[in-house]
Design an enzyme around this catalytic site. Structure first.
Site, PDB file in Angstrom:
ATOM      1  N   PRO A  12       0.774  -1.236   0.000  1.00 41.99           N
ATOM      2  CA  PRO A  12       0.000   0.000   0.000  1.00 41.99           C
ATOM      3  C   PRO A  12       0.809   1.291   0.000  1.00 41.99           C
ATOM      4  CG  PRO A  12       0.092  -0.917   2.207  1.00 41.99           C
ATOM      5  CD  PRO A  12       0.806  -1.886   1.318  1.00 41.99           C
ATOM      6  N   ASP A  35       2.783   0.953 -12.204  1.00 44.46           N
ATOM      7  CA  ASP A  35       1.572   1.787 -12.132  1.00 44.46           C
ATOM      8  C   ASP A  35       1.819   3.049 -11.323  1.00 44.46           C
ATOM      9  OD1 ASP A  35      -0.036   0.232 -13.650  1.00 44.46           O
ATOM     10  OD2 ASP A  35      -1.099  -0.706 -11.980  1.00 44.46           O
ATOM     11  N   LYS A  56      -2.240   4.805 -15.581  1.00 45.76           N
ATOM     12  CA  LYS A  56      -3.450   5.359 -16.194  1.00 45.76           C
ATOM     13  C   LYS A  56      -3.745   6.661 -15.481  1.00 45.76           C
ATOM     14  CE  LYS A  56      -5.462   1.038 -17.624  1.00 45.76           C
ATOM     15  NZ  LYS A  56      -4.520   0.114 -16.958  1.00 45.76           N
ATOM     16  N   GLY A  87       0.177  -1.347  -7.445  1.00 49.04           N
ATOM     17  CA  GLY A  87      -0.069  -0.977  -6.057  1.00 49.04           C
ATOM     18  C   GLY A  87      -0.861  -2.064  -5.341  1.00 49.04           C
ATOM     19  N   GLY A  88      -0.623  -2.225  -4.049  1.00 47.62           N
ATOM     20  CA  GLY A  88      -1.405  -3.173  -3.248  1.00 47.62           C
ATOM     21  C   GLY A  88      -1.227  -4.592  -3.726  1.00 47.62           C
ATOM     22  N   ASP A  89      -2.347  -5.250  -4.000  1.00 43.78           N
ATOM     23  CA  ASP A  89      -2.334  -6.611  -4.532  1.00 43.78           C
ATOM     24  C   ASP A  89      -2.718  -6.567  -6.012  1.00 43.78           C
ATOM     25  OD1 ASP A  89      -2.511  -9.701  -3.814  1.00 43.78           O
ATOM     26  OD2 ASP A  89      -4.136  -9.220  -5.207  1.00 43.78           O
ATOM     27  N   MET A 168     -11.426   3.483  -4.461  1.00 42.26           N
ATOM     28  CA  MET A 168     -11.772   4.405  -5.550  1.00 42.26           C
ATOM     29  C   MET A 168     -13.153   5.039  -5.329  1.00 42.26           C
ATOM     30  SD  MET A 168     -10.340   2.196  -8.773  1.00 42.26           S
ATOM     31  CE  MET A 168     -10.827   0.599  -8.145  1.00 42.26           C
TER      32      MET A 168
HETATM   33  C1  LIG Z   1      -6.915   0.851  -8.758  1.00 38.53           C
HETATM   34  S1  LIG Z   1      -7.172   0.555  -7.044  1.00 38.53           S
HETATM   35  C2  LIG Z   1      -5.895  -0.611  -6.791  1.00 38.53           C
HETATM   36  C3  LIG Z   1      -5.954  -1.281  -5.471  1.00 38.53           C
HETATM   37  C4  LIG Z   1      -4.745  -2.143  -5.179  1.00 38.53           C
HETATM   38  N1  LIG Z   1      -4.627  -3.209  -6.142  1.00 38.53           N
HETATM   39  C5  LIG Z   1      -4.748  -2.687  -3.763  1.00 38.53           C
HETATM   40  O1  LIG Z   1      -4.853  -3.901  -3.573  1.00 38.53           O
HETATM   41  O2  LIG Z   1      -4.591  -1.885  -2.849  1.00 38.53           O
HETATM   42  C6  LIG Z   1      -6.523   2.026  -6.307  1.00 38.53           C
HETATM   43  C7  LIG Z   1      -7.294   2.391  -5.060  1.00 38.53           C
HETATM   44  O3  LIG Z   1      -6.762   1.720  -3.923  1.00 38.53           O
HETATM   45  C8  LIG Z   1      -6.895   2.544  -2.783  1.00 38.53           C
HETATM   46  N2  LIG Z   1      -5.544   2.840  -2.247  1.00 38.53           N
HETATM   47  C9  LIG Z   1      -4.367   2.579  -2.843  1.00 38.53           C
HETATM   48  N3  LIG Z   1      -3.339   2.980  -2.072  1.00 38.53           N
HETATM   49  C10 LIG Z   1      -3.897   3.519  -0.958  1.00 38.53           C
HETATM   50  C11 LIG Z   1      -3.359   4.116   0.204  1.00 38.53           C
HETATM   51  N4  LIG Z   1      -2.043   4.227   0.380  1.00 38.53           N
HETATM   52  N5  LIG Z   1      -4.227   4.570   1.153  1.00 38.53           N
HETATM   53  C12 LIG Z   1      -5.558   4.449   0.995  1.00 38.53           C
HETATM   54  N6  LIG Z   1      -6.121   3.875  -0.096  1.00 38.53           N
HETATM   55  C13 LIG Z   1      -5.304   3.429  -1.061  1.00 38.53           C
HETATM   56  C14 LIG Z   1      -7.601   3.817  -3.232  1.00 38.53           C
HETATM   57  O4  LIG Z   1      -8.990   3.615  -3.071  1.00 38.53           O
HETATM   58  C15 LIG Z   1      -7.205   3.851  -4.697  1.00 38.53           C
HETATM   59  O5  LIG Z   1      -8.095   4.632  -5.466  1.00 38.53           O
END
Ligand SMILES: C[S@@+](CC[C@H](N)C(=O)[O-])C[C@H]1O[C@@H](n2cnc3c(N)ncnc32)[C@H](O)[C@@H]1O
Length: 257
Positions: A12, A35, A56, A87-89, A168
């Site tokens: 994250p 990304d 994007k 980002g994230g998973d 999002m």
């Molecule tokens: C396209 S989604 C991808 C999510 C990602 N694959 C994940 O598992 O965290 C991006 C969204 O994840 C959330 N997000 C990502 N990084 C964050 C962070 N550091 N703090 C809070 N929300 C976050 C937000 O809602 C952001 O709009």
């Protein structure tokens, strides 16, 4: 010789939340396609790789998904060790599944390296256990990107049945709150907005479904990524919240809502 693609989750924001496997494949990569929400210190681990942003843009634009598929397949067919860093998973709202399908269709060998998702890390770091005996026995994660995405899922829930985590969804927080209220959720149901979680800029707001829609985001954080949480578990934040991590470098090199 065929190369290989790793679809890697970067976590994250805090580089210490990266998995050891992700760190290893980044260090071994020839090429990295990354990304917008990838933490800079994580990207820096790909020391010997060529690095290309395929971010994007919010509201459309940036690199198309089809172009990303083509870039991954082409680099692998050139024998490269390719990391697709997200980002994230990679399989939670990251279009990682589509990329895996494109690689499979092209006969390119690949592996998924799961990451710590913001859907779990953002609440955890704000002192919100997404399930908690007596408060929530389940969790629903939706995208707030469009009503057509979240309505069928949230509309099938009985009020209070599960903790709701919305990615999002910041821009549509008023619409989301109104939807849940209209479905019978109590106006006093606790709600949270968690911005830039796992970074030094981390900021959180807690209130209720009645106040979520009008909750203000401070100017410097207007473009920061954010996660919404709705459910009784949010009330635990008052007891479990801890301060943000100590001084650290700028983690996020891009933003997305
Ligand atoms: C396209 S989604 C991808 C999510 C990602 N694959 C994940 O598992 O965290 C991006 C969204 O994840 C959330 N997000 C990502 N990084 C964050 C962070 N550091 N703090 C809070 N929300 C976050 C937000 O809602 C952001 O709009």
């Amino acid at each position: 010789m065929s190369g290989f693609v790793w679809l890697v989750g970067s976590g994250p924001g805090d580089p210490e939340l990266l998995t050891r496997k992700a760190a290893r494949v980044l260090a071994e990569a020839d090429v990295v396609f990354y990304d917008g929400l990838v933490p800079l210190p994580v990207l820096a681990l790909a020391e010997r790789a060529q690095r290309f942003s395929v971010a994007k843009r919010a509201g459309g634009g940036g690199t198309s998904q089809e172009t990303i598929h083509r870039l991954l397949v082409r680099a692998a067919r050139r024998g490269k060790r390719v990391v697709r860093l997200k980002g994230g998973d990679p399989f939670l709202f990251g279009r990682g599944g589509e990329e895996a399908l494109a690689l499979a269709a092209a006969g390119v060998p690949f592996e998924v390296v799961p990451g710590v998702s913001s859907a779990l890390a953002a609440p955890a770091l704000a002192g919100i256990p997404v399930t908690h005996r007596g408060l929530a026995s389940g969790l629903v994660i939706v995208t707030g990107h469009g009503a057509a995405s979240y309505r069928p899922v949230l509309g099938g829930l009985r009020p209070g049945d599960a903790t709701v985590v919305v990615l999002m969804g910041l821009a549509r927080r008023a619409e989301l709150a109104a939807f849940l209220l209209a479905r019978g959720w109590g106006a006093g149901t606790p709600a949270a907005m968690l911005l830039a979680a796992a970074t030094p800029q981390a900021w959180s707001w807690t209130g209720t479904l009645a106040t979520l829609g009008a909750a203000e985001i401070p100017d410097p954080l207007r473009r920061a990524p954010g996660t919404l949480v709705v459910g009784e578990v949010v009330s635990l934040a008052a007891l479990l919240q801890r301060s943000a991590p100590a001084a650290a470098p700028e983690y996020l090199q891009g933003t997305s809502r």
